[in-house]
Design an enzyme around this catalytic site. Structure first.
Site, short mmCIF file in Angstrom:
data_model
loop_
_atom_site.label_atom_id
_atom_site.label_comp_id
_atom_site.label_asym_id
_atom_site.label_seq_id
_atom_site.Cartn_x
_atom_site.Cartn_y
_atom_site.Cartn_z
N THR A 293 31.45 6.36 -63.94
CA THR A 293 30.22 6.44 -63.16
C THR A 293 29.44 7.70 -63.50
OG1 THR A 293 29.38 6.93 -60.94
CG2 THR A 293 31.71 7.29 -61.29
N SER B 144 32.60 12.08 -53.92
CA SER B 144 33.40 11.32 -52.97
C SER B 144 34.77 11.11 -53.59
CB SER B 144 32.77 9.95 -52.69
OG SER B 144 32.95 9.08 -53.82
N TYR C 287 36.10 8.32 -54.25
CA TYR C 287 35.90 7.33 -55.30
C TYR C 287 35.45 8.00 -56.61
CZ TYR C 287 32.91 4.48 -58.27
OH TYR C 287 32.31 3.93 -59.36
N HIS C 288 34.42 8.83 -56.53
CA HIS C 288 33.95 9.49 -57.75
C HIS C 288 35.03 10.40 -58.34
CE1 HIS C 288 30.00 8.38 -55.87
NE2 HIS C 288 29.73 8.06 -57.12
N LYS D 294 37.29 8.79 -60.76
CA LYS D 294 36.73 8.61 -62.10
C LYS D 294 36.85 9.90 -62.91
CE LYS D 294 35.18 4.36 -61.40
NZ LYS D 294 35.51 3.16 -62.17
N1 LIG Z 1 28.54 -1.67 -58.98
C1 LIG Z 1 28.02 -0.52 -59.37
O1 LIG Z 1 26.89 -0.15 -59.00
C2 LIG Z 1 28.81 0.37 -60.28
C3 LIG Z 1 28.21 1.57 -60.73
C4 LIG Z 1 28.94 2.43 -61.56
C5 LIG Z 1 30.22 2.09 -61.95
N2 LIG Z 1 30.81 0.94 -61.50
C6 LIG Z 1 32.19 0.66 -61.91
O2 LIG Z 1 32.29 -0.61 -62.49
C7 LIG Z 1 33.56 -1.19 -62.15
C8 LIG Z 1 33.34 -2.54 -61.53
O3 LIG Z 1 32.51 -2.39 -60.37
P1 LIG Z 1 32.09 -3.63 -59.51
O4 LIG Z 1 30.82 -3.28 -58.84
O5 LIG Z 1 32.18 -4.85 -60.34
O6 LIG Z 1 33.25 -3.60 -58.40
P2 LIG Z 1 34.00 -4.84 -57.71
O7 LIG Z 1 34.77 -4.27 -56.57
O8 LIG Z 1 33.04 -5.94 -57.44
O9 LIG Z 1 35.01 -5.31 -58.87
C9 LIG Z 1 36.24 -4.69 -59.11
C10 LIG Z 1 37.26 -5.80 -59.33
O10 LIG Z 1 38.54 -5.21 -59.62
C11 LIG Z 1 39.54 -5.87 -58.87
N3 LIG Z 1 40.65 -4.92 -58.69
C12 LIG Z 1 40.66 -3.73 -58.01
N4 LIG Z 1 41.86 -3.15 -58.06
C13 LIG Z 1 42.66 -3.97 -58.80
C14 LIG Z 1 44.01 -3.93 -59.20
N5 LIG Z 1 44.81 -2.90 -58.85
N6 LIG Z 1 44.52 -4.95 -59.96
C15 LIG Z 1 43.72 -5.97 -60.33
N7 LIG Z 1 42.42 -6.08 -59.98
C16 LIG Z 1 41.89 -5.08 -59.21
C17 LIG Z 1 38.85 -6.27 -57.57
O11 LIG Z 1 39.50 -7.38 -56.95
C18 LIG Z 1 37.45 -6.65 -58.07
O12 LIG Z 1 37.36 -8.02 -58.40
C19 LIG Z 1 34.24 -0.24 -61.20
O13 LIG Z 1 35.21 0.52 -61.87
C20 LIG Z 1 33.11 0.63 -60.72
O14 LIG Z 1 33.58 1.90 -60.38
C21 LIG Z 1 30.12 0.08 -60.68
#
Ligand SMILES: NC(=O)c1ccc[n+]([C@@H]2O[C@H](COP(=O)([O-])OP(=O)(O)OC[C@H]3O[C@@H](n4cnc5c(N)ncnc54)[C@H](O)[C@@H]3O)[C@@H](O)[C@H]2O)c1
Ligand SMILES: NC(=O)c1ccc[n+]([C@@H]2O[C@H](COP(=O)([O-])OP(=O)(O)OC[C@H]3O[C@@H](n4cnc5c(N)ncnc54)[C@H](O)[C@@H]3O)[C@@H](O)[C@H]2O)c1
Lengths: 406, 406
Positions: free
Chosen positions: A150, A192, A194-195, A198
């Protein structure tokens, strides 16, 4: 369409970014296997906060994709943070060329809710990443790992200097005051838990790239907006998540649903926070570009900033207000963050690979607004306020009604 | 002797550094509670590699201490990485002024043995540290946290510039090439999964100091040598650990036992590695100084380098050979590390607090040698070789017979 494109394992492929990525890579000829423990769906149930768009079950999604595309996607239900042996066996069986790692708890407000959520976020995210790295080195698989990081690891206390792609050139005072140049990992300032995970991931990647020669790309992504991509539009059962609740809803999508239901757009503090954004369609394209451009073995971790534009939050609110006629309401900020910041970000590496950014002005804002309107009757207004305080001693009456970033 | 010195909780207080620290703080009037899950004893059993010195059970140790000192030390068996609720309840009950955190898997070779040990080290160390931080902020306890880090987080690829105490002054090129000065956390370069966990810990500390105002001191400790301290000498049942096996034995103590049993001193590679050292008696004194000098609330994490001298490994071997008449044998290095490095370390902050360093020349080397000789019949020569390879593809016949650092 490259029919012999390599096998791809997508960890977290049932989520908001992972699902459209799986469809896109399948559509361009990759053999795709999704791994997911469905924890995102479980958390939505726990919070009582569902996606605005109705999300089909994994079997329904996969059947719909076969129907419209003729391609098959495999789905393995597995917790990569807890079932190391299952993960290692799967890697050994599928032997993917690329592993894309989305499988982390990704909501900042959720990660700050309380001890349980803080601990879950660190435990889940760190063990998911570490298990993957250990498994690759132990199975002896030279797969390219693509991880979703992120922009938030850089922090937002910026002094207006351009944020480079992961590595920063600094100078040290050497003997007799000679300036020595060094290339370091950008010092992180996560806002946070969460951050923070990362930032921890980054150090894991550095170590395993150096010690085990793993090939790793870390994508420092901005806040994703939009819902649909070319592929998710092809069938109603393929529709992507649209989260708008106080934990998982990200700022722009949440302004759009607020506008759709006639709620004022809730801006934290002065709205002077500047953040980086990317449309979900570009997320998917960037990841395909990253798949096609792996680092060589022995190279340092490749870090790319995956964002296309920056906006000040109050300007975004004004833009949505202008299109929709919604009102804007300024509320107290539950986060500990700079009230105002500038943000200048380099995203040269994706532009050089040929990315043509979709920007807010490209009409997709109105598509997203249309989706908000179409499903407005599914919206539960009580889910919009963020309930997490960054610090126990923040006054409960300062609980604001929206969260700024993912 | 300050009779009303504050209550101290010592996590990992059954270990090599923790036990003498507990005795010392008890002897200067602190009410001491030890928390330990006895995992170090369990790993010794698992490896079949016991301390050279015979280690009494916790009840025997505590009874001996009451006998010789009249003071009582509490002992709670608890896994701080796994039993968060137990830890939070204990903190709330004891409400210590200071928490000293030793509770991590601390052997680099053990952390590189295989998938199980890599994963255990990350999972145990990160959750131990994170649970403590979450519990303090959730219980609302403003205790001073003192953590044992390692010099190894700095890495040993040094270019001879002095390693500062945790933070580094760097310069960035600003607008119109003006140099802007910044103070950053020293960029880490950990050499093993164990060292990696200490780099991760650092980021956890930075976050919780900033977000929750926790008061934290991180001690970047050199390789500890010696066995006994003033307090552990007071009764045979108080004797401290002396580990010499390929996983937990640290270089100087291992040269001494090799000399005592007539085994050549095994030096990795050229022995050109330079490392930082500290005697266990100084470890204990430094920690007491850290207890007495907490950072103020709101201050950044206080980082102190806890070491008193640096030595090149082959010089150390030569020194021990000179005293004992032992031979030196150069063997292949199982670690991925620079063959030769310089190391210049600042330890100003402890000197300013009044530390009078014990150095190798101070006669304690012969005390440690005497202990090696006294218990030489307990030595199992087959336990000396390091069995861990840093990388799977390192030739098995390159397995050397000693490990350099903790
Ligand atoms: N959505 C955003 O705006 C955004 C921005 C920056 C970075 N990201 C990063 O992109 C990635 C995906 O984000 P997203 O928005 O699709 O989130 P999301 O929560 O919709 O998807 C994450 C998926 O991972 C699965 N998961 C989590 N822990 C798991 C585990 N231990 N084993 C198996 N599956 C697991 C969850 O069930 C979910 O389907 C994340 O790492 C997030 O930090 C997202
Ligand atoms: N010994 C050295 O040369 C050296 C050098 C630098 C830093 N350090 C650091 O100092 C600290 C103490 O080192 P040591 O040599 O005393 O190690 P040690 O293994 O002898 O002691 C660690 C103690 O912590 C306990 N422990 C581990 N995990 C625990 C958990 N989850 N819950 C409760 N107890 C747990 C163990 O049972 C053990 O008694 C470590 O953090 C180590 O990294 C040691």
């Amino acid at each position: 369409m490259a029919l012999d494109a390599g096998a791809v394992l997508i960890i977290g492929g049932d989520g908001f970014c992972g699902w459209p990525t799986a469809l896109h890579l399948s559509s361009i000829g990759h053999a795709v296997t999704i791994v997911d423990n469905l924890s995102r769906r479980a958390i939505a149930d726990q919070l009582g906060a569902q996606s605005l768009t109705p999300i089909a079950s994994p079997p329904e999604r996969l059947a719909a994709w076969s129907r419209v595309s003729g391609a098959h996607i495999d789905f393995v239900t597995l917790d990569v943070a807890q079932d190391y042996d299952g993960l290692a066996a799967l890697l050994d069986r599928v032997r993917p060329e690329t592993v894309i790692h989305f499988a982390e708890q990704r909501a900042a407000p959720y990660s700050m809710k309380g001890p349980t959520e803080k601990r879950y976020t660190v435990d889940n995210n760190i063990n998911a990443t570490h298990n993957l790295l250990v498994a690759l080195s132990s199975v002896g698989l030279d797969a390219h790992v693509i991880h979703l990081g992120t922009m938030g690891v850089y922090g937002y206390d910026g002094d207006g200097l351009e944020i480079p792609e992961g590595y920063l050139e600094v100078f040290l005072k050497g003997p007799s005051d000679r300036m020595l140049s060094r290339r370091i990992l950008y010092p992180t300032n996560p806002g946070s838990v969460y951050h923070l995970t990362k930032s921890l991931d980054q150090l894991l990647f550095q170590f395993y790239a150096r010690n085990d020669g793993l090939r790793i790309t870390d994508l420092h992504q901005g806040i994703v907006w939009g819902t649909q991509t070319e592929e998710t539009r092809r069938d109603p059962a393929l529709i992507n998540r649209f989260d708008y609740d106080g934990d998982y809803g990200t700022v722009l999508n949440r302004f759009l649903i607020e506008a759709a239901v006639g709620h004022p757009l809730t801006v934290h503090g002065t709205g002077g926070q500047t953040r980086a954004f990317i449309h979900i369609q570009d997320t998917v394209r960037c990841i395909a570009l990253a798949v096609q451009n792996p680092p060589a073995r022995g190279e340092p971790v490749r870090i790319r900033n995956q964002m296309t534009e920056t906006h000040r939050i109050r300007d975004l609110a004004a833009l949505v207000a202008r299109i929709t006629g919604a009102k804007i309401s300024f509320v107290d900020n539950p986060r500990l963050e700079a009230a105002e910041n500038d943000l200048v970000v380099s995203n040269r590496s994706f532009l050089e690979l040929g990315l043509k950014p979709i920007t807010l002005s490209d009409g997709l804002l109105t598509e997203t607004l249309e989706i908000s309107l179409r499903y407005a009757d599914r919206c539960d207004l009580s889910r919009i306020p963020a309930q997490s305080l960054w610090r126990a001693d923040m006054a409960a009456d300062a609980v604001p009604s929206t969260a700024i970033t993912a």
